[in-house]
Motif scaffolding. Structure first.
Motif, PDB file in Angstrom:
ATOM      1  N   SER A   1      -8.635  -4.821  11.286  1.00  0.00           N
ATOM      2  CA  SER A   1      -9.355  -6.377  11.532  1.00  0.00           C
ATOM      3  C   SER A   1     -10.830  -6.177  11.685  1.00  0.00           C
ATOM      4  CB  SER A   1      -8.575  -6.602  13.693  1.00  0.00           C
ATOM      5  OG  SER A   1      -9.687  -7.827  14.427  1.00  0.00           O
ATOM      6  N   GLU A   2     -11.454  -5.288  12.751  1.00  0.00           N
ATOM      7  CA  GLU A   2     -12.761  -4.620  12.770  1.00  0.00           C
ATOM      8  C   GLU A   2     -13.287  -5.004  11.263  1.00  0.00           C
ATOM      9  OE1 GLU A   2     -15.304  -4.822  14.811  1.00  0.00           O
ATOM     10  OE2 GLU A   2     -13.433  -6.179  15.818  1.00  0.00           O
ATOM     11  N   ALA A   3     -12.890  -4.047   9.876  1.00  0.00           N
ATOM     12  CA  ALA A   3     -13.211  -4.283   8.360  1.00  0.00           C
ATOM     13  C   ALA A   3     -13.126  -6.118   7.971  1.00  0.00           C
ATOM     14  CB  ALA A   3     -12.077  -3.762   8.357  1.00  0.00           C
ATOM     15  N   LEU A   4     -12.417  -6.480   8.874  1.00  0.00           N
ATOM     16  CA  LEU A   4     -12.105  -7.968   7.771  1.00  0.00           C
ATOM     17  C   LEU A   4     -13.167  -8.661   8.543  1.00  0.00           C
ATOM     18  CD1 LEU A   4      -8.487  -8.396   7.437  1.00  0.00           C
ATOM     19  CD2 LEU A   4      -9.921  -7.724   5.714  1.00  0.00           C
TER      20      LEU A   4
ATOM     21  N   VAL B   1      -5.315  -5.935   1.493  1.00  0.00           N
ATOM     22  CA  VAL B   1      -3.837  -5.502   0.476  1.00  0.00           C
ATOM     23  C   VAL B   1      -4.324  -4.233   0.359  1.00  0.00           C
ATOM     24  CG1 VAL B   1      -3.390  -5.698  -1.769  1.00  0.00           C
ATOM     25  CG2 VAL B   1      -4.385  -7.665  -0.134  1.00  0.00           C
ATOM     26  N   GLU B   2      -3.175  -2.961   0.024  1.00  0.00           N
ATOM     27  CA  GLU B   2      -3.673  -1.778  -0.034  1.00  0.00           C
ATOM     28  C   GLU B   2      -4.765  -1.374   1.039  1.00  0.00           C
ATOM     29  OE1 GLU B   2      -3.835  -0.230  -4.057  1.00  0.00           O
ATOM     30  OE2 GLU B   2      -2.232  -1.883  -4.901  1.00  0.00           O
ATOM     31  N   PRO B   3      -4.126  -1.268   2.176  1.00  0.00           N
ATOM     32  CA  PRO B   3      -5.119  -0.558   2.706  1.00  0.00           C
ATOM     33  C   PRO B   3      -4.861   0.864   3.413  1.00  0.00           C
ATOM     34  CG  PRO B   3      -3.372  -1.618   4.057  1.00  0.00           C
ATOM     35  CD  PRO B   3      -3.019  -1.694   2.799  1.00  0.00           C
ATOM     36  N   GLN B   4      -5.750   1.687   3.286  1.00  0.00           N
ATOM     37  CA  GLN B   4      -5.503   3.107   2.833  1.00  0.00           C
ATOM     38  C   GLN B   4      -6.063   4.042   4.452  1.00  0.00           C
ATOM     39  OE1 GLN B   4      -6.972   5.055  -0.390  1.00  0.00           O
ATOM     40  NE2 GLN B   4      -4.405   4.090  -1.749  1.00  0.00           N
TER      41      GLN B   4
ATOM     42  N   VAL C   1     -10.448   2.930   7.026  1.00  0.00           N
ATOM     43  CA  VAL C   1      -9.483   2.469   6.657  1.00  0.00           C
ATOM     44  C   VAL C   1     -11.034   1.448   5.324  1.00  0.00           C
ATOM     45  CG1 VAL C   1     -10.331   0.019   7.570  1.00  0.00           C
ATOM     46  CG2 VAL C   1      -8.505   0.319   6.569  1.00  0.00           C
ATOM     47  N   THR C   2     -10.055   1.951   3.706  1.00  0.00           N
ATOM     48  CA  THR C   2     -10.452   1.164   3.015  1.00  0.00           C
ATOM     49  C   THR C   2      -9.243   0.505   2.330  1.00  0.00           C
ATOM     50  OG1 THR C   2      -9.285   3.423   1.538  1.00  0.00           O
ATOM     51  CG2 THR C   2     -11.853   2.846   2.485  1.00  0.00           C
ATOM     52  N   GLY C   3      -9.542  -0.926   1.478  1.00  0.00           N
ATOM     53  CA  GLY C   3      -9.065  -1.700   0.561  1.00  0.00           C
ATOM     54  C   GLY C   3      -9.106  -3.058   0.198  1.00  0.00           C
ATOM     55  N   TYR C   4      -8.439  -4.034   0.159  1.00  0.00           N
ATOM     56  CA  TYR C   4      -9.202  -5.218  -1.118  1.00  0.00           C
ATOM     57  C   TYR C   4      -9.407  -6.419   0.167  1.00  0.00           C
ATOM     58  CZ  TYR C   4      -8.662  -2.175  -5.104  1.00  0.00           C
ATOM     59  OH  TYR C   4      -9.071  -1.310  -6.207  1.00  0.00           O
ATOM     60  N   PRO C   5     -10.016  -6.108   0.465  1.00  0.00           N
ATOM     61  CA  PRO C   5      -9.830  -8.043   1.270  1.00  0.00           C
ATOM     62  C   PRO C   5      -9.758  -9.445   0.719  1.00  0.00           C
ATOM     63  CG  PRO C   5     -12.101  -7.865   0.309  1.00  0.00           C
ATOM     64  CD  PRO C   5     -11.767  -6.733   0.546  1.00  0.00           C
TER      65      PRO C   5
END
Length: 126
Positions: free
Chosen positions: A75-78, A88-91, A110-114
């Motif tokens: 949530s904070e990353a977004l 998408v594809e969170p790691q 956390v890494t991924g594609y928003p």
């Protein structure tokens, strides 16, 4: 003097017998079978760049467990990277510290594609 010691020992024994007790209550719940239906469709627009965010949880979030910490990190990353709808594809990379009373999460990366939902359409028919 000896009588005072006997009275004190009796008082201590009485206090020891009336110490704290634990009360356990249980409850049962009934499953409700209900299906949520939506007649809307949307496309998912995924960004090409991968984002990374390091989240340091506060005590109130850590109390909810590891799943709660991961959800808060997403949530904070977004929020920090443009306010996308999903990741998408969170790691996750979770860094924990062992303490006297168990493990404590220091931070989660956390890494991924928003991605955002676009082109909402109402589906007609069943």
């Amino acid at each position: 003097m000896k009588a005072n010691k006997i009275i004190l020992a009796c008082c201590m024994a009485a206090l020891g017998m009336t110490s704290c007790t634990t009360v356990t209550k249980t409850a049962s719940s009934i499953n409700v079978d209900d299906i949520l239906k939506s007649r809307n469709m949307a496309e998912l627009s995924v960004q090409d760049t991968r984002i990374s965010y390091t989240f340091h949880p506060v005590k109130s979030i850590r109390r909810g467990g590891l799943a709660n910490i991961k959800a808060a990190a997403v949530s904070e990353a977004l929020k920090q990277n443009g306010g996308a709808d999903v990741l998408v594809e969170p790691q996750f990379e979770v860094r924990q510290r062992r303490g006297l009373f168990g493990k404590k999460v220091k931070y989660v990366t956390v890494t991924g594609y928003p991605a955002k939902y676009v082109k909402f359409e109402t589906v007609k028919g069943e």
